[in-house]
Write an enzyme that holds these catalytic residues in place. Structure first.
Site, PDB file in Angstrom:
ATOM      1  N   HIS A   1      -7.765 -18.500 -27.451  1.00  0.00           N
ATOM      2  CA  HIS A   1      -8.640 -18.058 -26.357  1.00  0.00           C
ATOM      3  C   HIS A   1      -8.866 -19.234 -25.412  1.00  0.00           C
ATOM      4  CE1 HIS A   1     -11.597 -15.432 -24.521  1.00  0.00           C
ATOM      5  NE2 HIS A   1     -12.386 -16.477 -24.412  1.00  0.00           N
TER       6      HIS A   1
ATOM      7  N   LYS B   1      -3.930  -6.084 -25.948  1.00  0.00           N
ATOM      8  CA  LYS B   1      -4.442  -4.849 -26.558  1.00  0.00           C
ATOM      9  C   LYS B   1      -5.310  -5.184 -27.762  1.00  0.00           C
ATOM     10  CE  LYS B   1      -2.370  -1.912 -23.938  1.00  0.00           C
ATOM     11  NZ  LYS B   1      -3.121  -0.944 -23.138  1.00  0.00           N
TER      12      LYS B   1
ATOM     13  N   GLU C   1      -3.640 -25.437 -24.593  1.00  0.00           N
ATOM     14  CA  GLU C   1      -3.339 -24.328 -25.504  1.00  0.00           C
ATOM     15  C   GLU C   1      -1.985 -24.579 -26.181  1.00  0.00           C
ATOM     16  OE1 GLU C   1      -3.878 -20.291 -24.104  1.00  0.00           O
ATOM     17  OE2 GLU C   1      -4.993 -21.012 -22.370  1.00  0.00           O
TER      18      GLU C   1
ATOM     19  N   ILE D   1      -6.451  -5.015 -31.443  1.00  0.00           N
ATOM     20  CA  ILE D   1      -5.774  -4.727 -32.705  1.00  0.00           C
ATOM     21  C   ILE D   1      -6.761  -3.929 -33.554  1.00  0.00           C
ATOM     22  CG2 ILE D   1      -4.698  -5.722 -34.761  1.00  0.00           C
ATOM     23  CD1 ILE D   1      -3.103  -6.767 -32.581  1.00  0.00           C
TER      24      ILE D   1
ATOM     25  N   GLY E   1       4.180 -15.441 -21.640  1.00  0.00           N
ATOM     26  CA  GLY E   1       4.655 -15.995 -22.901  1.00  0.00           C
ATOM     27  C   GLY E   1       4.818 -17.500 -22.938  1.00  0.00           C
TER      28      GLY E   1
ATOM     29  N   ASN F   1      -5.625 -16.011 -33.179  1.00  0.00           N
ATOM     30  CA  ASN F   1      -5.623 -15.774 -31.740  1.00  0.00           C
ATOM     31  C   ASN F   1      -5.960 -17.079 -31.031  1.00  0.00           C
ATOM     32  OD1 ASN F   1      -5.654 -14.202 -29.295  1.00  0.00           O
ATOM     33  ND2 ASN F   1      -7.895 -14.257 -29.360  1.00  0.00           N
TER      34      ASN F   1
ATOM     35  N   ASN G   1       2.678 -19.577 -24.196  1.00  0.00           N
ATOM     36  CA  ASN G   1       2.255 -20.008 -25.545  1.00  0.00           C
ATOM     37  C   ASN G   1       3.358 -19.741 -26.566  1.00  0.00           C
ATOM     38  OD1 ASN G   1      -0.596 -21.124 -25.915  1.00  0.00           O
ATOM     39  ND2 ASN G   1      -0.898 -19.506 -24.404  1.00  0.00           N
TER      40      ASN G   1
HETATM   41  C1  GRF Z   1      -3.480 -17.679 -22.508  1.00  0.00           C
HETATM   42  O1  GRF Z   1      -4.401 -18.275 -21.657  1.00  0.00           O
HETATM   43  C2  GRF Z   1      -4.137 -17.268 -23.798  1.00  0.00           C
HETATM   44  O2  GRF Z   1      -5.167 -18.108 -24.197  1.00  0.00           O
HETATM   45  C3  GRF Z   1      -4.721 -15.937 -23.429  1.00  0.00           C
HETATM   46  O3  GRF Z   1      -3.755 -15.339 -22.603  1.00  0.00           O
HETATM   47  C4  GRF Z   1      -2.986 -16.348 -21.947  1.00  0.00           C
HETATM   48  C5  GRF Z   1      -1.542 -16.086 -22.255  1.00  0.00           C
HETATM   49  O4  GRF Z   1      -0.674 -16.918 -21.546  1.00  0.00           O
HETATM   50  N1  GRF Z   1      -5.106 -15.204 -24.620  1.00  0.00           N
HETATM   51  P1  GRF Z   1       0.880 -16.945 -21.888  1.00  0.00           P
HETATM   52  O5  GRF Z   1       1.389 -15.508 -21.791  1.00  0.00           O
HETATM   53  O6  GRF Z   1       1.049 -17.504 -23.253  1.00  0.00           O
HETATM   54  O7  GRF Z   1       1.491 -17.795 -20.827  1.00  0.00           O
END
Ligand code: GRF
Length: 208
Positions: A111, A93, A181, A95, A14, A109, A16
């Site tokens: 990526h 998962k 990110e 969606i 988590g 999303n 992000n």
């Molecule tokens: C990130 O690299 C995101 O781009 C991908 O999964 C990872 C999640 O990281 N979809 P976090 O759980 O937010 O640390």
């Protein structure tokens, strides 16, 4: 200005999610996280939600007899929370199209590579960075996109390049990409809050 109601779906650590929470708390993002949903009851994401007094919801397919029941429950939680934007932040998962259609152009999303390369089935977490290293490309990066019914497809909202150096490993690349990110996601969400995103013919246009 009315705050944008977010529901964040996350399966892992988590970071992000944390970056979104931090931007809201710093007054850089006009949004409110109404709930965090995770398929993983032990996820760091749910813990982070709890420690910031955000509603945390453990919702897993395993709790339902059929996928359709799960989908209906997810939709009802999103509706109860008056969700303006569904934010996938490391949600592992798939969606279902039923949910995607309900939130068409209102689900995004992030990526950790430059789509449409290095996306699709099996391209999640460290596997993305492994594929990037194996391919020999010299740039990777971050993509934020609208979720449509094709995995890692949907109109692209934002991309940022990150150079790949000869000494990089999948792990070092993951560590290099992650801060980008964090920097990108809240900015894109703020564009939604400001009503600056328009989706037309599978392309995203950002009003200046
Ligand atoms: C990130 O690299 C995101 O781009 C991908 O999964 C990872 C999640 O990281 N979809 P976090 O759980 O937010 O640390």
């Amino acid at each position: 200005m009315k705050k944008l109601n977010l529901v964040v779906l996350a399966s892992g650590g988590g970071t992000n999610l944390q970056a979104i929470i931090d931007s809201i708390e710093a007054g850089k993002l006009d949004a409110k996280i109404k709930a965090v949903i995770s398929n993983n009851s032990k996820s760091g994401a749910l813990e982070r939600a709890r420690s910031h007094n955000i509603t945390d919801i453990h919702l897993s397919h395993k709790q339902f007899a059929t996928p359709e029941e799960f989908n209906q429950k997810l939709i009802s939680v999103l509706k109860e929370n008056e969700t303006d934007l569904v934010v996938l932040a490391g949600y592992m998962k798939m969606i279902s199209p039923t949910v995607i259609r309900e939130y068409k152009n209102r689900m995004i999303n992030i990526h950790p590579a430059l789509l449409p390369s290095f996306g699709g089935k099996g391209m999640y977490g460290i596997h993305v960075h492994e594929a990037v290293i194996e391919s020999g490309v010299k740039v990777t990066g971050v993509t934020v996109h609208v979720v449509d019914e094709v995995y890692d497809h949907g109109p692209i909202l934002f991309q940022k390049c990150v150079p790949v150096s000869s000494s990089d490993t999948p792990e070092s690349l993951q560590q290099k990409v992650l801060p980008h990110e964090h920097e990108a996601y809240f900015r894109v969400i703020q564009l939604f809050a400001e009503g600056k995103i328009e989706i037309k013919d599978n392309r995203a246009f950002i009003r200046e």
